[in-house]
Design an enzyme around this catalytic site. Sequence first.
Site, PDB file in Angstrom:
ATOM      1  N   LYS A 293     -14.434  45.847  87.715  1.00  0.00           N
ATOM      2  CA  LYS A 293     -15.796  45.559  87.012  1.00  0.00           C
ATOM      3  C   LYS A 293     -16.486  46.319  87.297  1.00  0.00           C
ATOM      4  O   LYS A 293     -16.647  46.578  88.255  1.00  0.00           O
ATOM      5  CB  LYS A 293     -16.407  43.945  86.462  1.00  0.00           C
ATOM      6  CG  LYS A 293     -17.068  44.211  85.219  1.00  0.00           C
ATOM      7  CD  LYS A 293     -17.968  42.845  86.003  1.00  0.00           C
ATOM      8  CE  LYS A 293     -19.528  43.126  85.202  1.00  0.00           C
ATOM      9  NZ  LYS A 293     -20.305  41.161  84.981  1.00  0.00           N
TER      10      LYS A 293
ATOM     11  N   SER B 119     -20.674  39.348  80.371  1.00  0.00           N
ATOM     12  CA  SER B 119     -21.121  40.885  80.646  1.00  0.00           C
ATOM     13  C   SER B 119     -19.532  41.872  80.895  1.00  0.00           C
ATOM     14  O   SER B 119     -19.026  42.657  80.424  1.00  0.00           O
ATOM     15  CB  SER B 119     -21.869  40.994  81.823  1.00  0.00           C
ATOM     16  OG  SER B 119     -21.384  40.593  83.130  1.00  0.00           O
TER      17      SER B 119
ATOM     18  N   SER C 118     -20.542  35.234  82.748  1.00  0.00           N
ATOM     19  CA  SER C 118     -19.951  36.539  82.769  1.00  0.00           C
ATOM     20  C   SER C 118     -18.461  37.028  82.535  1.00  0.00           C
ATOM     21  O   SER C 118     -17.917  38.166  81.860  1.00  0.00           O
ATOM     22  CB  SER C 118     -20.532  38.108  83.611  1.00  0.00           C
ATOM     23  OG  SER C 118     -22.249  37.743  82.601  1.00  0.00           O
TER      24      SER C 118
END
Lengths: 479, 481, 101
Positions: free
Chosen positions: A73, A148, A172
């Site tokens: 990420k 996210s 997330s």
Amino acid sequence: MALRDLTAAQQLAALAAGETTSLELVDAHLAAVDADPVQAFLAVDADGARARAREIDALPERPPLGGVPIAIKDALSTRDIVTTSGSRMLEGFRPVYTATCVDRLEAAGAIVLGKTNMDEFAMGSSTENSAYQNTLNPWDHERVPGGSSGGSAASVAERQVPWSLGSDTGGSIRQPASLCGIVGMKPTYGAISRYGLIAFASSLDQVGPFARTVEDAALLLRHMVGRDPMDSTSLDWPGEITVPTATDLAGVRVGVVDELMGEGVEPGVRAAVEASLGVMEDLGATVVPVSLPSALSGLATYYVIAPAECSSNLARFDGIRYGHPIPADNLLDQYELTRGELFGPEVKRRIMLGTFALASGYYDQYYGRAQRLRTLIVREFAEAFSGVDLLASPTSPTVAFPLGDRTADPYAMYMADVCTIPVSLAGLPAISLPCGLADGLPVGLQLAGPAFSENRLLDAAHAVEGALAFDTRPPGLMT
Amino acid sequence: MSDFEPVIGVEIHVQLSTHTKMFCGCALSFGDPPNTHTCPVCLAHPGVLPVVNEEAVRRAILIGLALGCEIAPRSIFHRKNYFYPDLPKAYQVSQFDIPICGRGEFVAVRDDGSEIRVGITRAHLEEDAAKLTHLGGRRAGAEESVVDFNRGGTPLVEIVTEPDLRSASDAVTFLRQLRQTLLFLGVSDCSMEEGSMRADANVSIRPVGSHGFGTKTELKNMNSFRFLERGIEAEITRQEGILRDGGRVSQETVHYEPETGHITSLRSKEESHDYRYFPEPDLVPVAPDPGWVGELRGELPELPLALRRRMVGEMGLTAEDAEVLTESPELVAYFMDAAALADPKACANWIRGELRAQLREVGTEPWESRVSPAHIAALVDLLGAGTVSVPAAKEVLAGMIETGEQPDAVVEAKGLAQMDESDLAAVIDALVEANPDQAQQLRDGKDKVIGFFVGQAMKQTNGRADPQAVQRLVRAAVLGD
Amino acid sequence: MLGYSPPPMIDESTVRHVARLARLRLSPEEEQVMQQELSGILGHIDAITSMDLDGVPPTTHVIALENVLRADVPRDSLPREEALREAPDVVDDSFGVPRMD
Ligand SMILES: [Mg+2]
Ligand SMILES: [Zn+2]
């Protein structure tokens, strides 16, 4: 079977058997990353990955993660690889250091292919708040992958990588895992070092794995947990993460959280979760209802605490030490223009909300009360775990929603995390695993446990996974 | 006589002289090229986290113990949020409602021996800001500033007092003695000029006899005690003027201009500060083990106040002697070593007087010189035994400073041993005979003229005469007593 | 789940004050939207301001760690080129800052 259809454990086995090389694996996955039909990646380090693969292939003995590729990420700092946290504020930013968890995985032989898309500074539940691109749900390109960590989830579901890292503040990891039909785990707060994780809400942020199997998630977790001298809130891991092997749930008491099975949950989601509860009983578990009376006020609590912390964490983005400020002839204007221009709407909304919640005259009413509500939530979980081993609920009250569906209504978007947030506030570990389909879209089952119960959670999830035999291939990848 | 009484409290920031910064492993430095002691943590790169320096905690506790503070069993860090380019995170990690050191009291002593008791409100740990330098119009006509992060993150202890001080001179006496105490603890260099000790004063005035508080102003960051004293005095005068004219003092930050003696307001155009303090989630509480605190209490050196009391009470020194000799831990150690071997009062006189005066000429300190405390004690003993006169002893000292030899060796080498009385009497008799006019003046009761004989005698004996013996012998020769 | 929405609690001047504290330049339109959205969100959040929390202590950390301290031993600092490499304005080996007034 194509190399990218192998799970990480299968890739490791193939490497061990000499049936493939790390370079072959990297090339096979890079091909899928290059095509990137779901727009999961923000940066790709093809040359670095190939170089590292050659190095590992030349080693006399393979390291434990063997040279298997991974995606990271973009919230995690990677030395010399552009790291933006999904924000224009960090466009082109090349960190001078690597996050501890990434360091540890690389030391164990994982090969970073690239950085994945995300909601700006991890604020969002659909990855639509990325400053760069929308990521598409591999199951339906008209729909969001969740957020996210949407890029990390989509890249695993799309089989661009067998596993990836995400970060979870209020859901997330778990929510996009649920929406993309894969496994995602948020460990106990403090289990994995946050050093190098670009902070959103420091008291909630945790790094965790995405994978297509529970076993792969465990393998990744195993190499990340443990105290880091660079993170004062990281913990010594008691024992080690074991590879889960359980095939039944004999003697396991499972509590179903009443408050999280109520009216906001889509019928198809509730049906899939209830069906998997039945499967758990078949596996020998005792399933009982449990009440967490403050769970629903968790959302409000979270939307005070997280914005308050983020308003402070994001104050460092002032365009002086890094970034690309909007030039002005005096400092105050430059600060305000830079931050006003380069932060997206959701980030500004949360900074405003958090600044307000901490401001003189409002602190006691909002931040102070939210912290006390957090205490109630912590206590209710502790109480619940005195009677059950695990708590079960949907991970997300809905399946993946269409792109653009909720962008106009911030609070509707916030509801996406209503089931995951209470666990985050209590700092507990939870795993989301796919438990069925509703309208052809994956549904996630969330299992949560007490602090440090990761091995128990992984075992239970492994048993359920085996019984459910969910096919993680999105329709487009079925051949 | 003023009908107003000043009410003064001070806030002192002390940079701890640890090896590394408060929250990262960068080495502390002073005067190194800019931005050579930085890392992702103290530059506040995205994703970094602070880790508390144990030695900074240890020193904060030492300071708290020396100030009689309660050491909090469990203290936490807070974030103090504000934007400024020298503050890279845009928040300072500090402490708020549970500082590591709670209430205490510090006793300072005025020159006349009376005490100033100052309540300590708190002492807490925090990090220093970086160094911001204003360049003026250097670059293409644009004013600009630059930031050097070498200093950013230096451990600080902030000490806050109660408004217990009642005059500028008391405030400075307190600060000087507080500084001495910190130097004795060895926690900081406490250099006002280099900024490792910085003091702000909160000043208000009230009618004599009232117990309320007037509106206070904050006098910022004076870099010397002298300016601080003058600044507080100027601010008191300014406030008195305002009140006498029927005006009201407004709460603001003020600055003293040493060049003009004027007070100027620093009130910014910015709206009032709202620091939005909240508990620092990246750090866990500091809960010092009571056993450790006990150990640290045992490690405390004898502090200046106790030393001064002992010097005056047990060693026969004056308050002024004690004040001078406790100026630094090195000087105390030097004096104590000498006083253990010879008469303490005489050692005090020689060390604070002649030794320091002579060493100042060559720019060195007693403990750095070739004269050891044992040498001083030996010199004092020679004087006490009448082996050398006071003027000769000064010369002996000069010789010791030069050669590092024992005083008796210098006496020997320079022939400075005091004359015995019969030899001296012969010199005096000759002097009286050679100066009948002066002898007559003495007989006429003009006592002052005795100085003439002493001077002549010292000259003729190369300083080997004891001036008191000279006086006695002159009187005997002239007056017959 | 959390349905009701009391009247907006944030007025325009509060929005401007908070934006200034947070160093965010908002356009007049943004200010207006922000006022509506924040009021809406606070309407949902406001439930917490009426709950009975007497005697409940705050939770600042969910973990029971204390005294995580670092030995006072220097580590290598960054080479200055690296410290400055992402800086938009480097002046005299330092970070440039516009005029402050
Ligand atoms: Mg301070
Ligand atoms: Zn540093």
